[in-house]
Design an enzyme around this catalytic site. Structure first.
Site, PDB file in Angstrom:
ATOM      1  N   ASP A  39     -39.537   9.937  15.290  1.00  0.00           N
ATOM      2  CA  ASP A  39     -38.677  10.980  15.815  1.00  0.00           C
ATOM      3  C   ASP A  39     -38.704  12.170  14.854  1.00  0.00           C
ATOM      4  OD1 ASP A  39     -36.052  10.991  17.979  1.00  0.00           O
ATOM      5  OD2 ASP A  39     -36.067  12.501  16.394  1.00  0.00           O
ATOM      6  N   ILE A  40     -38.737  13.376  15.409  1.00  0.00           N
ATOM      7  CA  ILE A  40     -38.838  14.591  14.600  1.00  0.00           C
ATOM      8  C   ILE A  40     -37.541  14.883  13.846  1.00  0.00           C
ATOM      9  CG2 ILE A  40     -38.052  16.305  16.307  1.00  0.00           C
ATOM     10  CD1 ILE A  40     -40.600  17.929  15.574  1.00  0.00           C
ATOM     11  N   ASN A  97     -31.044   6.493  26.103  1.00  0.00           N
ATOM     12  CA  ASN A  97     -30.099   7.410  26.726  1.00  0.00           C
ATOM     13  C   ASN A  97     -30.571   7.719  28.141  1.00  0.00           C
ATOM     14  OD1 ASN A  97     -28.470   7.669  24.397  1.00  0.00           O
ATOM     15  ND2 ASN A  97     -29.915   9.137  23.522  1.00  0.00           N
ATOM     16  N   GLU A 105     -32.009  13.946  26.578  1.00  0.00           N
ATOM     17  CA  GLU A 105     -32.451  15.340  26.442  1.00  0.00           C
ATOM     18  C   GLU A 105     -33.889  15.556  26.880  1.00  0.00           C
ATOM     19  OE1 GLU A 105     -31.434  16.079  22.318  1.00  0.00           O
ATOM     20  OE2 GLU A 105     -29.626  17.157  22.975  1.00  0.00           O
ATOM     21  N   VAL A 106     -34.711  14.524  26.785  1.00  0.00           N
ATOM     22  CA  VAL A 106     -36.117  14.661  27.162  1.00  0.00           C
ATOM     23  C   VAL A 106     -36.365  13.835  28.428  1.00  0.00           C
ATOM     24  CG1 VAL A 106     -38.512  14.327  26.452  1.00  0.00           C
ATOM     25  CG2 VAL A 106     -36.799  15.013  24.750  1.00  0.00           C
ATOM     26  N   HIS A 110     -37.730   7.190  26.920  1.00  0.00           N
ATOM     27  CA  HIS A 110     -38.021   6.854  25.526  1.00  0.00           C
ATOM     28  C   HIS A 110     -36.983   5.867  25.026  1.00  0.00           C
ATOM     29  CE1 HIS A 110     -35.803  10.624  25.878  1.00  0.00           C
ATOM     30  NE2 HIS A 110     -35.150  10.322  24.779  1.00  0.00           N
ATOM     31  N   HIS A 112     -35.349   4.538  21.630  1.00  0.00           N
ATOM     32  CA  HIS A 112     -35.172   4.811  20.199  1.00  0.00           C
ATOM     33  C   HIS A 112     -35.128   3.479  19.458  1.00  0.00           C
ATOM     34  CE1 HIS A 112     -33.617   9.070  20.629  1.00  0.00           C
ATOM     35  NE2 HIS A 112     -33.342   8.627  21.843  1.00  0.00           N
TER      36      HIS A 112
HETATM   37  P1  AMP Z   1     -32.667  11.775  23.763  1.00  0.00           P
HETATM   38  O1  AMP Z   1     -31.391  12.509  23.404  1.00  0.00           O
HETATM   39  O2  AMP Z   1     -32.455  10.294  23.918  1.00  0.00           O
HETATM   40  O3  AMP Z   1     -33.375  12.398  24.953  1.00  0.00           O
HETATM   41  O4  AMP Z   1     -33.600  11.898  22.495  1.00  0.00           O
HETATM   42  C1  AMP Z   1     -34.645  12.831  22.374  1.00  0.00           C
HETATM   43  C2  AMP Z   1     -35.237  12.627  21.003  1.00  0.00           C
HETATM   44  O5  AMP Z   1     -36.499  13.259  20.965  1.00  0.00           O
HETATM   45  C3  AMP Z   1     -34.405  13.238  19.852  1.00  0.00           C
HETATM   46  O6  AMP Z   1     -34.059  12.205  18.932  1.00  0.00           O
HETATM   47  C4  AMP Z   1     -35.347  14.273  19.253  1.00  0.00           C
HETATM   48  O7  AMP Z   1     -35.207  14.391  17.860  1.00  0.00           O
HETATM   49  C5  AMP Z   1     -36.710  13.747  19.660  1.00  0.00           C
HETATM   50  N1  AMP Z   1     -37.778  14.727  19.734  1.00  0.00           N
HETATM   51  C6  AMP Z   1     -37.767  15.903  20.398  1.00  0.00           C
HETATM   52  N2  AMP Z   1     -38.948  16.534  20.255  1.00  0.00           N
HETATM   53  C7  AMP Z   1     -39.733  15.722  19.501  1.00  0.00           C
HETATM   54  C8  AMP Z   1     -41.057  15.808  19.017  1.00  0.00           C
HETATM   55  N3  AMP Z   1     -41.854  16.860  19.269  1.00  0.00           N
HETATM   56  N4  AMP Z   1     -41.538  14.785  18.266  1.00  0.00           N
HETATM   57  C9  AMP Z   1     -40.757  13.719  17.990  1.00  0.00           C
HETATM   58  N5  AMP Z   1     -39.495  13.576  18.430  1.00  0.00           N
HETATM   59  C10 AMP Z   1     -38.985  14.573  19.164  1.00  0.00           C
END
Ligand code: AMP
Length: 126
Positions: A39-40, A97, A105-106, A110, A112
């Site tokens: 994770d970034i 999530n 958010e994405v 995914h 975690h």
């Molecule tokens: P969520 O809130 O469950 O959708 O988590 C999205 C996660 O994606 C967050 O923990 C971010 O830090 C992570 N994230 C977003 N962009 C990147 C990226 N380019 N590389 C790695 N992790 C990312």
């Protein structure tokens, strides 16, 4: 912005771009069904994301529409990453999530994986 877990798949989401190799990532594991990368913005000493190779918006989408082979392959990949990293003992946490209340958010499923310290209670009350 939070994701609607039932929305159509967006080919321009950041994890789709990572899967296509358009954005760099720190890969820790990859196979036919899954990609795992750091994770970034880590929220624990170890914070890895595992994503399916297929185009699934959310856990809801994946659990309803992925093939048995994809579900099995993805589930095994998550376990493999944690096992190979040596996190089974003392333990780790998985988090997915989903949607707006889940704070997704994405819009690409995914999982975690958090590890590396005692992670405390599951949720902060409030
Ligand atoms: P969520 O809130 O469950 O959708 O988590 C999205 C996660 O994606 C967050 O923990 C971010 O830090 C992570 N994230 C977003 N962009 C990147 C990226 N380019 N590389 C790695 N992790 C990312």
């Amino acid at each position: 912005m939070a994701v609607d877990a039932t929305q159509a798949y967006d080919d321009n989401n950041i994890f789709a771009k990572i899967l296509r190799g358009e954005i760099p990532n720190k890969t820790v594991y990859e196979d036919e069904y899954a990609l795992a990368f750091h994770d970034i913005n880590p929220q624990a000493p170890h914070h890895v994301l595992v994503i399916p190779k297929g185009k699934y918006v959310s856990w809801d989408d994946f659990s309803a529409t992925a093939s048995d082979a994809e579900i099995a392959g993805f589930t095994r990949a998550v376990g493999h990453v944690a096992r190979e990293a040596g996190w089974v003992v003392p333990g780790y946490r998985l988090l997915v999530n989903i949607g707006q209340d889940g704070h997704q958010e994405v819009p690409h499923l995914h999982v975690h994986i958090f590890a590396g310290k005692p992670l405390g209670p599951m949720l902060v009350r409030g």
